[in-house]
Motif scaffolding. Structure first.
Motif, short mmCIF file in Angstrom:
data_model
loop_
_atom_site.label_atom_id
_atom_site.label_comp_id
_atom_site.label_asym_id
_atom_site.label_seq_id
_atom_site.Cartn_x
_atom_site.Cartn_y
_atom_site.Cartn_z
N GLN A 32 0.84 -1.19 0.00
CA GLN A 32 0.00 0.00 0.00
C GLN A 32 0.88 1.24 0.00
O GLN A 32 1.73 1.42 0.86
N HIS B 177 1.46 5.25 0.41
CA HIS B 177 0.90 6.33 1.24
C HIS B 177 1.38 7.67 0.70
O HIS B 177 2.43 7.75 0.07
N ALA C 19 -0.45 13.40 4.67
CA ALA C 19 -0.54 13.19 6.11
C ALA C 19 -0.55 11.71 6.48
O ALA C 19 -0.02 11.32 7.52
N THR C 20 -1.14 10.89 5.62
CA THR C 20 -1.17 9.44 5.87
C THR C 20 0.24 8.87 5.85
O THR C 20 0.59 8.02 6.68
N LEU C 21 1.08 9.32 4.92
CA LEU C 21 2.46 8.87 4.85
C LEU C 21 3.22 9.26 6.11
O LEU C 21 3.93 8.45 6.70
N SER D 170 2.00 9.93 9.08
CA SER D 170 1.45 9.16 10.20
C SER D 170 1.97 7.72 10.19
O SER D 170 2.35 7.18 11.24
N GLU D 171 2.02 7.10 9.02
CA GLU D 171 2.53 5.74 8.90
C GLU D 171 4.01 5.69 9.27
O GLU D 171 4.46 4.78 9.96
N SER E 231 4.38 5.89 13.00
CA SER E 231 4.02 4.60 13.61
C SER E 231 5.14 3.58 13.48
O SER E 231 5.45 2.87 14.43
N ARG F 180 9.26 15.13 6.50
CA ARG F 180 8.38 15.94 5.66
C ARG F 180 9.14 16.58 4.49
O ARG F 180 8.64 16.63 3.37
N THR G 181 7.44 5.34 0.31
CA THR G 181 6.00 5.62 0.40
C THR G 181 5.19 4.46 0.97
O THR G 181 3.98 4.55 1.10
N HIS G 182 5.87 3.39 1.32
CA HIS G 182 5.22 2.25 1.99
C HIS G 182 6.14 1.77 3.11
O HIS G 182 6.71 0.69 3.06
#
Length: 158
Positions: free
Chosen positions: A13, A15, A18-20, A22-23, A26, A44, A101-102
């Protein structure tokens, strides 16, 4: 896509935005590392770029944004951490970095690098990299991490 082609492609997946971020946060904290303000800013800055960036490129951008000097050696340490934790990939021939990106997905790296604009595209081909690891094993090498870089001209520069 043929069955053989499908089997050679690594599915994951992607990303963005903001999702990238956040991932990435994590993944880094799951690895037992802290997501500091400077690490977030470096990530960023790297994620906002379409071409690989050096530690000096990132240090310059962060220094301008912060109004104070950010040392490139601090950026190098963070980028090395990002590579170890799979948040970024290192383009060996350019001593530059590209955001992953993943970030939760581990695999070998194949990069297509444009000699004109510097753009880098990351590809996955498990059949190719499995063959490279097997050849290295036959030559007596262990714990091989294939990083393949192909240089040429991208469609936009052709």
């Amino acid at each position: 896509m043929s069955r053989a082609d499908h089997a050679s492609r690594h599915v994951h997946q992607e990303h963005a935005g903001a999702t990238l971020v956040s991932e990435a946060q994590s993944v880094l904290t799951a690895a037992g590392e802290q997501w500091t303000d400077l690490r977030a800013a470096v990530f960023r800055s790297l994620a906002d770029r379409t071409a690989p960036a050096s530690a000096y490129d990132i240090a310059e951008a962060l220094s301008a944004a912060a109004g104070r000097r950010v040392a490139a050696n601090s950026i190098y340490r963070i980028l090395d951490l990002f590579v170890r934790t799979n948040l970024a990939n290192r383009i060996e021939s350019r001593n530059a970095y590209l955001v992953n990106t993943h970030p939760g997905c581990r695999h070998d790296c194949i990069f297509l690098i444009c000699d004109s604009c510097g753009k880098a595209v990351h590809l996955d081909d498990d059949v190719l990299t499995r063959s490279l690891r097997a050849a290295a094993g036959e030559a007596g090498f262990n714990d091989v991490r294939p990083v393949v870089e192909l240089r040429g001209t991208c469609a936009g520069c052709s």
